[in-house]
Design an enzyme around this catalytic site. Structure first.
Site, mmCIF file in Angstrom:
data_model
loop_
_atom_site.group_PDB
_atom_site.id
_atom_site.type_symbol
_atom_site.label_atom_id
_atom_site.label_comp_id
_atom_site.label_asym_id
_atom_site.label_seq_id
_atom_site.Cartn_x
_atom_site.Cartn_y
_atom_site.Cartn_z
ATOM 1 C CE LYS A 63 16.981 45.518 22.644
ATOM 2 N NZ LYS A 63 16.413 46.849 22.952
ATOM 3 C CD GLU A 120 32.199 50.429 17.773
ATOM 4 O OE1 GLU A 120 32.686 51.182 18.344
ATOM 5 O OE2 GLU A 120 32.574 49.666 16.598
ATOM 6 C CB CYS A 139 29.520 57.363 22.208
ATOM 7 S SG CYS A 139 29.591 57.306 20.426
ATOM 8 C CD GLU A 197 29.590 56.624 28.372
ATOM 9 O OE1 GLU A 197 29.230 55.749 28.775
ATOM 10 O OE2 GLU A 197 29.700 57.021 27.347
HETATM 11 P P1 NAD Z 1 22.568 50.137 27.071
HETATM 12 O O1 NAD Z 1 23.844 49.483 26.982
HETATM 13 O O2 NAD Z 1 21.776 50.247 28.244
HETATM 14 O O3 NAD Z 1 21.664 49.671 25.906
HETATM 15 C C1 NAD Z 1 22.177 49.614 24.410
HETATM 16 C C2 NAD Z 1 21.379 48.547 23.684
HETATM 17 O O4 NAD Z 1 21.548 47.425 24.179
HETATM 18 C C3 NAD Z 1 19.581 48.726 23.937
HETATM 19 O O5 NAD Z 1 19.042 48.470 22.980
HETATM 20 C C4 NAD Z 1 19.201 47.957 25.138
HETATM 21 O O6 NAD Z 1 17.976 47.541 25.299
HETATM 22 C C5 NAD Z 1 20.128 46.613 24.688
HETATM 23 N N1 NAD Z 1 20.549 45.818 25.939
HETATM 24 C C6 NAD Z 1 20.639 46.256 27.261
HETATM 25 N N2 NAD Z 1 21.032 45.053 28.181
HETATM 26 C C7 NAD Z 1 21.213 44.124 27.324
HETATM 27 C C8 NAD Z 1 21.405 42.525 27.304
HETATM 28 N N3 NAD Z 1 21.644 42.121 28.467
HETATM 29 N N4 NAD Z 1 21.664 42.005 26.015
HETATM 30 C C9 NAD Z 1 21.503 42.250 24.807
HETATM 31 N N5 NAD Z 1 20.829 43.749 24.880
HETATM 32 C C10 NAD Z 1 20.916 44.377 25.771
HETATM 33 O O7 NAD Z 1 23.095 51.527 26.411
HETATM 34 P P2 NAD Z 1 22.289 52.855 26.269
HETATM 35 O O8 NAD Z 1 22.051 53.386 27.683
HETATM 36 O O9 NAD Z 1 21.232 52.683 25.382
HETATM 37 O O10 NAD Z 1 23.197 53.931 25.498
HETATM 38 C C11 NAD Z 1 24.232 54.526 26.089
HETATM 39 C C12 NAD Z 1 25.641 53.964 26.089
HETATM 40 O O11 NAD Z 1 26.145 53.793 24.815
HETATM 41 C C13 NAD Z 1 26.753 54.846 26.441
HETATM 42 O O12 NAD Z 1 27.419 54.369 27.412
HETATM 43 C C14 NAD Z 1 27.328 55.390 25.264
HETATM 44 O O13 NAD Z 1 28.710 55.643 25.464
HETATM 45 C C15 NAD Z 1 27.383 54.215 24.322
HETATM 46 N N6 NAD Z 1 27.425 54.382 22.920
HETATM 47 C C16 NAD Z 1 28.524 54.082 22.327
HETATM 48 C C17 NAD Z 1 28.740 54.535 21.220
HETATM 49 C C18 NAD Z 1 29.973 53.852 20.142
HETATM 50 O O14 NAD Z 1 29.791 54.152 18.917
HETATM 51 N N7 NAD Z 1 30.968 53.751 20.845
HETATM 52 C C19 NAD Z 1 27.658 55.165 20.159
HETATM 53 C C20 NAD Z 1 26.599 55.388 21.119
HETATM 54 C C21 NAD Z 1 26.363 55.113 22.346
#
Ligand code: NAD
Length: 479
Positions: A172, A247, A281, A383
């Site tokens: 997804k 992650e 990130c 963040e």
């Molecule tokens: P998010 O957690 O809102 O969403 C990430 C993904 O998870 C999306 O596909 C979303 O639809 C899905 N999701 C949301 N709620 C869910 C649930 N309850 N169950 C299952 N899936 C769910 O994050 P975002 O806003 O898309 O991304 C930004 C964040 O990602 C920042 O905190 C950033 O630091 C982090 N990030 C981390 C890394 C890493 O490698 N550590 C890399 C990139 C981004």
């Protein structure tokens, strides 16, 4: 309006419930496509397709799986420009960045795991009259959930090792950036990936993501996203004993010592702060500067930041594009307001931007530099994930370490010093999964990738991720 569809069992599928989400172009603020908001029923259909495909895919030789993945990479190269344009349109990042970072890296991910699998070996332990060896077999059906900041880059970073290892995947992409994953499905069809091996189910996290995490036949979840979402997924998945790789977020320090290569440190600190609008990130959002060069570094840094251009991602020479969504744009602006309330001084930026022409309604923010805040305030602890950084002073190695480690996060740090022993001391003392010395975002895909503390659990990359995407068995033979 463009309609994106789910890719299940090798075919395009509308959502069974006929529920849809709008997808907007961040640079214009306008909706230009829609995508399924898939439910349990769509995820069930994807799992059925994956179940059917698994015996065939998992029993293929690694050479065959490798060949199919390389054919996908080949198709991606043929569609390079179209993928780069789609990524910038969907995410808001400068087209140039998609061309030099996102799409090349997405291709590299596929090529890397397609060839790494040919070299994956397991341990054996010989003793008198007995030999133990470790067998790795694919898990079965795995779920890969990725975020919006590096859409195709992180999508392929998960699915490539999962597929190479012989699993079937339910993936997804973020509902905010669904476009390139959909194009990727088309390339998989062209490359001859058998139906059901990869299934892409679009939708919101709360509905579609939750259905993937909940599904009893999905045995492992590889998730990249926010820490709060990661906490939630961990709590839901734990009682089912699914394997989890998380992650999560970061609040990364760039640590500048007075014996650094000054020009290079300034240049890279700017790059690390504002690449991809600060929406990586790994971006360095807390810049810690040794007292003796604080003023000189601050002035040079701010001067360089003021030269960054903000605007239409498709215009030449743009450094900072649009933020991914209206709500994220509002969140970042609210943090700038918070920083002022907490007593910070805005050295440059601090405002939204409305470029003339087609991007007037887009979600842009000036690169913003703030000083005068202590480490404990929310601006320095939470963040922000946008083009906003803070500057802080330190006067000893110990203080630099205490400031750097003084958050809940532990994803990545970068350290700038020419002093060899100090560099190693810092690397050992910093509680971060990645420590870059005199560089930033220099990635070797063979290395373990992931965070400490609230930045995640588990490691991706290299052989680590192949172990994650497999069941490990000890076989003990007495002779
Ligand atoms: P998010 O957690 O809102 O969403 C990430 C993904 O998870 C999306 O596909 C979303 O639809 C899905 N999701 C949301 N709620 C869910 C649930 N309850 N169950 C299952 N899936 C769910 O994050 P975002 O806003 O898309 O991304 C930004 C964040 O990602 C920042 O905190 C950033 O630091 C982090 N990030 C981390 C890394 C890493 O490698 N550590 C890399 C990139 C981004």
């Amino acid at each position: 309006m463009k309609e994106l569809l789910n890719y299940i069992a090798g075919e395009w599928q509308k959502p069974i419930s006929d529920m849809w989400l709008d997808n907007a172009e961040p640079a214009t603020g306008k909706v230009y496509s829609r995508l399924p908001d898939s439910t349990n029923e769509d995820v069930d259909m994807a799992v059925e397709a994956a179940k059917k495909a698994f015996p065939m895919w998992s029993s293929k030789s690694v050479e065959e799986r490798s060949r199919i993945l390389l054919a996908i990479a080949h198709e991606m190269k043929s569609s390079f420009d179209a993928l780069a344009e789609a990524e910038s349109r969907d995410q808001g990042k400068p087209l140039q960045l998609s061309k030099v970072m996102d799409i090349p890296r997405a291709i590299q991910n596929i090529e890397f795991f397609a060839t790494e699998i040919l070299h994956f070996a397991s341990e054996s332990h010989a003793a008198k009259g007995v030999v133990n060896y470790t067998a790795h077999s694919p898990i079965g059906i795995v779920g890969c959930i990725s975020p919006w900041n590096l859409p195709l880059y992180l999508f392929t970073w998960k699915i490539a090792p999962a597929l190479a290892m012989g699993n079937c995947v339910i993936a997804k992409p973020s509902e905010l950036t669904p476009l390139t994953a959909t194009m990727f499905a088309e390339l998989c069809m062209k490359a001859g990936l058998p139906p059901g091996v990869l299934n892409i189910v679009h939708g919101s996290g709360k509905q579609t993501g939750a259905a993937i995490v909940d599904h009893p036949e999905i045995k492992a979840i590889s998730f990249t996203g926010g820490t709060v979402t990661g906490e939630h997924i961990a709590s839901v998945a734990a009682p089912t004993f699914k394997k989890l790789s998380l992650e999560l977020g970061g609040k990364n320090p760039s640590i500048i010592f007075d014996d650094c290569d000054f020009e290079e440190a300034v240049h890279q600190a700017v790059r690390s702060a504002f690449t991809n609008q600060g929406e990586i990130c790994l971006c360095g959002s807390r810049i810690l500067i040794e007292n003796s060069i604080y003023d000189q570094f601050r002035d040079a840094f701010v001067n360089k930041v003021k030269q960054l251009t903000v605007g239409d991602p498709f215009e030449d020479g743009i450094n900072v594009g649009a933020l991914v969504s209206k709500s994220h744009w509002e969140k970042v602006l609210s943090y700038i307001q918070l920083a002022k309330e907490e007593g910070g001084t805005i050295l440059c930026g601090g405002n939204s931007v409305s470029p003339k022409g087609r991007c007037e309604q887009g979600w842009f923010i000036e690169p913003t530099v703030i000083e005068g805040l202590d480490n404990a305030c929310r601006t320095n602890q939470e963040e922000i994930f946008g083009p906003v950084v803070t500057l802080q002073r330190f006067s000893s190695e110990e203080e630099a370490i205490a400031l750097a480690n003084g958050t809940r996060y532990g994803l990545a740090a970068n350290v700038w010093t020419q002093h060899l022993a100090k560099a190693h001391r810092m690397a050992h003392a910093l509680d971060f999964g990645i420590v870059w010395i005199n560089c930033w975002l220099l990635r070797d895909l063979r290395t373990p990738f992931g965070g400490m503390k609230d930045s995640g659990v588990g490691r991706e990359g290299g052989f680590e991720v192949l172990r994650f995407f497999s069941e490990t068995k000890n076989v003990c033979v007495k002779f």
